[in-house]
Design a protein around this motif. Structure first.
Motif, PDB file in Angstrom:
ATOM      1  N   ILE A 182       0.952  -0.807  -1.312  1.00  0.00           N
ATOM      2  CA  ILE A 182       0.067  -0.382  -2.400  1.00  0.00           C
ATOM      3  C   ILE A 182      -0.807  -1.571  -2.783  1.00  0.00           C
ATOM      4  N   SER A 183      -2.108  -1.385  -2.749  1.00  0.00           N
ATOM      5  CA  SER A 183      -3.017  -2.474  -3.074  1.00  0.00           C
ATOM      6  C   SER A 183      -3.068  -2.698  -4.583  1.00  0.00           C
ATOM      7  N   ASN A 186      -4.181   0.172  -6.523  1.00  0.00           N
ATOM      8  CA  ASN A 186      -3.403   1.390  -6.261  1.00  0.00           C
ATOM      9  C   ASN A 186      -3.865   2.149  -5.012  1.00  0.00           C
ATOM     10  N   LYS A 188      -3.288   3.388  -1.369  1.00  0.00           N
ATOM     11  CA  LYS A 188      -2.084   3.659  -0.571  1.00  0.00           C
ATOM     12  C   LYS A 188      -2.400   4.144   0.834  1.00  0.00           C
ATOM     13  N   ALA A 264      -6.390   6.263  -2.818  1.00  0.00           N
ATOM     14  CA  ALA A 264      -5.092   6.518  -3.446  1.00  0.00           C
ATOM     15  C   ALA A 264      -4.375   7.671  -2.755  1.00  0.00           C
TER      16      ALA A 264
END
Length: 425
Positions: A182-183, A186, A188, A264
């Motif tokens: 998860i960056s 957020n 994904k 996301a």
């Protein structure tokens, strides 16, 4: 003094320049539409030429596969014989070095545009990987009950060395570290967007995605490839740049890359949400609910006999039976079993990748993303059914009957491969 009148239309731009002598000079610049180095044509007139031996399953868009015998002629599949899977006209290269770039944006702090020179400056990796269309062997599945999709035989598969930069290294340029799930913002998933336009997206681009953790894992070997078997990609195979996602159905290895988005959610495009999903035999077009299934990623264990046609007539005696076997997710091939009596008894076939190097499943010397070729010699004296089935390193085995895995889109036909052999005395 020059007076310039500019007129434009969809296909070309006309510049009329009138000089002092009242002579009119007409310049015509033929252009589909200005793009960053790559264009998506509106018709198929500029498609590349293809090898005449290919079996054409669809002319527009062009979808074709080689004779099955071509697949076992070498461990690496030549680009001419590598199956062609297109959803629209093949994009045209205009200017690769100075204008073509890939934009990387979305849930990142510092979006970037990478040109080919930027990508080539990153460490180059050569990844040997098999790509297989999820619809491989669809024709055989349709004999049980009609399915929807391109009618592939057994050759919608190929094995090549893909040269390029690892996606994990590319994402580090944006501040996304290796092995990130998860960056910071957020993200994904990593979405790949093509220049290719297709009717399924209502004229929009082809796109697909993979989880961020897979994209940032160097061991997953996801590459932005600009070479195939040591040569620049051909147009049919994604020139100048494509994604190669090893161990996953070919639909996720997006060609003619235009953009990469950190998102996301997984890609919401047609080919992720309303196609390439595995449904049970009870689901039909009247009761299908696409949201109940995840997009297909890894392909299951598969093997096919390539040395014999579906119905082959031979003389009684020794017969060499050979073909390919592959499994998704980096799983090796533990065994290939061949029967010459319709499944009553079995012979174990020998397996190999590179000549002179014994193949051992999941060994350091084996190409974990690549297929395995197999062969066995048997005495066939009477008309019979020859069968092949493979077992991967996780002990997964191919299902016996195609009826048990029939699905309305005709994907992932990995049932035992069967050949009818007639003996002429």
């Amino acid at each position: 003094m020059l007076q310039i009148l500019f007129r434009c239309c969809i296909c070309c731009c006309h510049y009329f320049l009138k000089n002092k002598k009242s002579k009119v000079v007409l310049f015509v610049i033929h252009h589909r539409r200005i793009m960053p180095g790559l264009t998506a044509p509106s018709d198929y007139s500029t498609d590349p030429s293809r090898h005449p031996c290919l079996q054409i399953n669809s002319k527009e868009p062009f979808n074709a596969e080689p004779p099955r015998s071509a697949l076992i002629s070498s461990y690496l599949t030549l680009s001419d014989f590598f199956y062609k899977r297109n959803h629209g006209p093949v994009p045209i290269v205009d200017d690769i070095e100075s204008r073509y770039c890939v934009s990387i944006s979305g849930l990142v702090d510092n979006p970037k545009k990478l040109f080919m020179d930027d990508i080539r400056k990153l460490p180059k990796y050569n990844v040997t990987a098999t790509l297989q269309c999820a619809g491989n062997r669809r024709t055989a599945m349709s004999k049980t009950k009609t399915v929807k999709g391109v009618g592939w035989d057994v050759s919608a598969i190929g094995n090549a060395v893909w040269g390029g930069a690892k996606l994990a290294d590319v994402l580090e340029l944006l501040g996304i570290s290796k092995l990130t799930a998860i960056s910071k913002l957020n993200g994904k998933h990593v979405e790949f967007v093509s220049v290719d336009k297709c009717k399924e997206e209502n004229g929009g681009p082809y796109k697909a995605s993979i989880p961020l953790i897979q994209a940032t894992n160097p061991e997953a070997d996801v590459v932005l490839a600009y070479e195939m078997n040591g040569e620049p990609l051909t147009r049919d195979h994604g020139y100048p740049l494509r994604v190669v996602v090893p161990g996953v159905i070919g639909a996720r290895s997006v060609k003619w890359l235009e953009a990469i988005n950190i998102t996301a959610q997984e890609c919401q495009g047609f080919f992720m949400q309303k196609d390439y999903k595995m449904f049970p035999p009870s689901v039909n077009w009247d009761n299908i609910n696409w949201s109940t299934r995840r997009p297909q990623m890894d392909f299951p264990v598969q093997c096919v006999i390539c040395s014999l046609d579906d119905v082959t007539t031979i003389k009684p005696g020794k017969v060499k039976i050979s073909g390919y076997a592959a499994s998704g997710g980096g799983r090796g091939i533990e065994r290939v079993d061949v029967s010459i009596d319709g499944g009553k008894s079995w012979l174990e076939a020998s397996r190999f990748q590179k000549s002179g190097i014994p193949y051992i499943s999941d060994h350091d010397n084996s190409d974990k993303w690549a297929w395995v070729l197999f062969e066995v010699t048997a005495h066939i004296l009477h008309t019979t059914e020859v069968i092949a089935k493979a077992v991967d390193s996780a002990a997964n085995i191919q299902p016996e009957k195609v009826e048990d895995i029939w699905n309305l889109r005709g994907i992932l036909n990995t049932s035992w491969h069967r050949i009818q052999v007639q003996v002429a005395h």
